[in-house]
Design an enzyme around this catalytic site. Sequence first.
Site, PDB file in Angstrom:
ATOM      1  N   ARG B  57      49.031  34.869  39.472  1.00 18.20           N
ATOM      2  CA  ARG B  57      48.827  34.537  40.886  1.00 18.20           C
ATOM      3  C   ARG B  57      48.036  33.240  40.983  1.00 18.20           C
ATOM      4  O   ARG B  57      47.526  32.740  39.971  1.00 18.20           O
ATOM      5  CB  ARG B  57      48.087  35.661  41.607  1.00 18.20           C
ATOM      6  CG  ARG B  57      46.769  36.020  40.925  1.00 18.20           C
ATOM      7  CD  ARG B  57      45.752  36.614  41.814  1.00 18.20           C
ATOM      8  NE  ARG B  57      45.071  35.604  42.619  1.00 18.20           N
ATOM      9  CZ  ARG B  57      44.181  34.731  42.145  1.00 18.20           C
ATOM     10  NH1 ARG B  57      43.883  34.661  40.883  1.00 18.20           N
ATOM     11  NH2 ARG B  57      43.574  33.868  42.956  1.00 18.20           N
ATOM     12  N   GLY B  58      47.921  32.718  42.208  1.00 23.58           N
ATOM     13  CA  GLY B  58      47.277  31.425  42.395  1.00 23.58           C
ATOM     14  C   GLY B  58      48.369  30.370  42.363  1.00 23.58           C
ATOM     15  O   GLY B  58      49.141  30.304  41.401  1.00 23.58           O
ATOM     16  N   ALA B  59      48.438  29.542  43.414  1.00 25.92           N
ATOM     17  CA  ALA B  59      49.565  28.619  43.560  1.00 25.92           C
ATOM     18  C   ALA B  59      49.810  27.765  42.308  1.00 25.92           C
ATOM     19  O   ALA B  59      50.929  27.728  41.802  1.00 25.92           O
ATOM     20  CB  ALA B  59      49.351  27.748  44.794  1.00 25.92           C
ATOM     21  N   ARG B 100      58.620  34.686  44.794  1.00 25.62           N
ATOM     22  CA  ARG B 100      57.556  34.644  45.828  1.00 25.62           C
ATOM     23  C   ARG B 100      58.007  33.635  46.866  1.00 25.62           C
ATOM     24  O   ARG B 100      57.747  32.438  46.715  1.00 25.62           O
ATOM     25  CB  ARG B 100      56.216  34.178  45.233  1.00 25.62           C
ATOM     26  CG  ARG B 100      55.473  35.140  44.344  1.00 25.62           C
ATOM     27  CD  ARG B 100      54.752  36.263  45.079  1.00 25.62           C
ATOM     28  NE  ARG B 100      53.703  35.869  45.992  1.00 25.62           N
ATOM     29  CZ  ARG B 100      52.426  35.621  45.674  1.00 25.62           C
ATOM     30  NH1 ARG B 100      52.032  35.695  44.431  1.00 25.62           N
ATOM     31  NH2 ARG B 100      51.539  35.297  46.597  1.00 25.62           N
ATOM     32  N   GLN B 207      39.379  39.712  45.434  1.00 27.85           N
ATOM     33  CA  GLN B 207      39.579  38.734  44.362  1.00 27.85           C
ATOM     34  C   GLN B 207      38.252  38.265  43.764  1.00 27.85           C
ATOM     35  O   GLN B 207      38.182  37.918  42.582  1.00 27.85           O
ATOM     36  CB  GLN B 207      40.347  37.496  44.877  1.00 27.85           C
ATOM     37  CG  GLN B 207      41.792  37.760  45.268  1.00 27.85           C
ATOM     38  CD  GLN B 207      41.928  38.105  46.730  1.00 27.85           C
ATOM     39  OE1 GLN B 207      40.967  38.555  47.373  1.00 27.85           O
ATOM     40  NE2 GLN B 207      43.110  37.924  47.290  1.00 27.85           N
ATOM     41  N   ASP B 248      43.803  26.241  50.880  1.00 24.69           N
ATOM     42  CA  ASP B 248      45.251  26.403  50.768  1.00 24.69           C
ATOM     43  C   ASP B 248      45.991  25.252  51.429  1.00 24.69           C
ATOM     44  O   ASP B 248      47.108  24.917  51.047  1.00 24.69           O
ATOM     45  CB  ASP B 248      45.678  27.725  51.409  1.00 24.69           C
ATOM     46  CG  ASP B 248      45.253  28.899  50.562  1.00 24.69           C
ATOM     47  OD1 ASP B 248      44.107  29.357  50.720  1.00 24.69           O
ATOM     48  OD2 ASP B 248      46.050  29.327  49.703  1.00 24.69           O
ATOM     49  N   ASN B 258      41.655  28.404  54.318  1.00 23.15           N
ATOM     50  CA  ASN B 258      41.358  29.103  53.064  1.00 23.15           C
ATOM     51  C   ASN B 258      41.279  30.594  53.367  1.00 23.15           C
ATOM     52  O   ASN B 258      41.418  31.029  54.512  1.00 23.15           O
ATOM     53  CB  ASN B 258      40.041  28.563  52.468  1.00 23.15           C
ATOM     54  CG  ASN B 258      39.811  29.031  51.042  1.00 23.15           C
ATOM     55  OD1 ASN B 258      40.730  29.065  50.241  1.00 23.15           O
ATOM     56  ND2 ASN B 258      38.586  29.412  50.724  1.00 23.15           N
ATOM     57  N   LYS B 259      41.040  31.380  52.361  1.00 22.80           N
ATOM     58  CA  LYS B 259      40.942  32.831  52.478  1.00 22.80           C
ATOM     59  C   LYS B 259      40.051  33.254  53.655  1.00 22.80           C
ATOM     60  O   LYS B 259      39.016  32.657  53.906  1.00 22.80           O
ATOM     61  CB  LYS B 259      40.338  33.385  51.186  1.00 22.80           C
ATOM     62  CG  LYS B 259      40.225  34.893  51.120  1.00 22.80           C
ATOM     63  CD  LYS B 259      41.572  35.560  51.057  1.00 22.80           C
ATOM     64  CE  LYS B 259      42.361  35.059  49.881  1.00 22.80           C
ATOM     65  NZ  LYS B 259      43.782  35.305  49.911  1.00 22.80           N
TER      66      LYS B 259
END
Lengths: 357, 357
Positions: B57-59, B100, B207, B248, B258-259
């Site tokens: 995971r993680g772009a 994805r 996370q 992001d 962001n998150k």
Amino acid sequence: MSMNPIKTIEWVADRKGHLLPGYIRLVDQTRLPGKLVFLEIRKLPPLWRAIKNLQVRGAPAIGIAAALGVAAAVQNSRAATGAALAAQAERAADYLATSRPTAVNLFWALTRMRRCARAGQRLVPSELKMRLLREALAILNEDIAMCRAIGRHGARLLKNGQTVLTHCNAGGLATSQFGTALAPVYLAREQGKRLKVYADETRPLLQGARLTAWELMRAGIEVTLICDNMAAQVMKERRIDLVMVGADRIAANGDSANKIGTYGLAMLAKAHRIPFYVLAPSSTFDLKLATGAAIPIEERGADEITQGFGKRTAPENVKVYAPAFDVTPARLITAIICERGILKPPFGRAIKMALAN
Amino acid sequence: MSMNPIKTIEWVADRKGHLLPGYIRLVDQTRLPGKLVFLEIRKLPPLWRAIKNLQVRGAPAIGIAAALGVAAAVQNSRAATGAALAAQAERAADYLATSRPTAVNLFWALTRMRRCARAGQRLVPSELKMRLLREALAILNEDIAMCRAIGRHGARLLKNGQTVLTHCNAGGLATSQFGTALAPVYLAREQGKRLKVYADETRPLLQGARLTAWELMRAGIEVTLICDNMAAQVMKERRIDLVMVGADRIAANGDSANKIGTYGLAMLAKAHRIPFYVLAPSSTFDLKLATGAAIPIEERGADEITQGFGKRTAPENVKVYAPAFDVTPARLITAIICERGILKPPFGRAIKMALAN
């Protein structure tokens, strides 16, 4: 007809028209939100365990449960004299005092029950049994009246259609029935206002998700659950008209200790120009403390964070910092609402006047 | 010798001195923090599943995995011509693109691999296989260089003995190795500085607890885990010198998505006069967006909140609001750090200049 919040704790008489014998009926809060289970308690040991194991929680509710517990403990006693019965009641109180060693309301309620027992030593046992039950019911009814008074004052701050954000559970489940922070929502609804609530889930123990969301849904009030870290975004989107939270201890200047996360929420409310209200009984004021700096912050165990829900969610042996409370400085509080009214800044003066009445 | 963070993803050659044949070695992030398990992937379907199931995971990490996946998919091909092999590589890329559907880096990396395949149609198959692998390794190495550059720039902001607060995981596990928000911590340590980190657990998916705490502990960096709602108290106690988070998407004026929770954290940092830094590759800048108001906020499913710990923690059918991201306005950001340097306000100009270089 209004849908009242659930009765967290009550005394149920076995025979119609007679208060004794009877039993304590408690919502088992460890089963929520999955199941609504009532405990029926007639004796001392199961009540001690119910307090110890958090089946009943919230300072006012614990105090009421303990007082009723003393009455229940002696209801079937065969003591020949009032003095013997009083001694049994005192022993019951001593035993219950060992269930949650830091609960102030617990000790306060048990002290009242001990005093009642001593004052009734000359009565015949059956009369003293009734006197003890009536004292416990007085504690229960005073709590209901206190919560309803906070609710009435607080409801004046709520307009039809508004949305309240709350944190943790200072609702009916923490008291006999109406709660403190949630009392204005229930009372405003009785007055015909329609209100919505956003509930922070309140990590680590999720009282908001487990208890606040549950009791509001059950009472037919629209509630939306969010994670604690979503509060700022929810405020930014103008979904919140005001914030209402409880308090565990309030210093003479209005600084208020409450569940961890309250202080941050107050800062975010200020930044978004949303009124921030603290609701608590006047017994929460502690004039011995000049400011909140004197309030000790309890630290909790790491496990509540690393494996709070039966599953490990953080590395073994990770270092954890877990303050259980924080202190919201008075400057971030719009008003403090207690059963005696709405107190506005400067709080030092307002609190003194409220307590003097 | 420095303890580097773990390599999230790498290519391992089967025979010494030869890159092909080989396999992709991935940290299985779904097993963290409980177990460190490496996946060894030589074929297309297990890689597709690893991306789909968030094992990687993680772009940036997803993009690298997909690029290596195309190279792995054709490494044992018996295609007779370069054109046939190129067609196989393109089909592999098409297939991986379905894993994805919203991951921008995934499409970007696959586009590079398709271009590489087409450009090599005239090569003999064995040469094209090597060309494809080298292209994938270039993507990996560019990511390492990008993270290290962000780390070097960011490390200039860190003084020996300081403590960084971070949110979510923009660490090594989200990239090839060093991460973005955590890269300065790793690089500063290479420079001999001692730093500490506080990690928000980051509800709902934790996370911070599961990944950030794990990777820092493993790299020997002192990390303390807190619940999101403890950040304000931790700041008040002066435990935090600066905040570092990822992003992001960053609008032309510096507003940063962001998150969820990042926006509130930025407000709290401002109120406590703590510098707040956003760290992200320059590919995160989206100049088509004038401000953050144009960034759509994805909403996630209720289950992540109501039964995120494998156990139901909220009432059945409770209404939930679950924004997955928020936007931190540029005015709350002290600086944006990308691989091209430290950008300071006014960000509009600084971002344009950085991209023009």
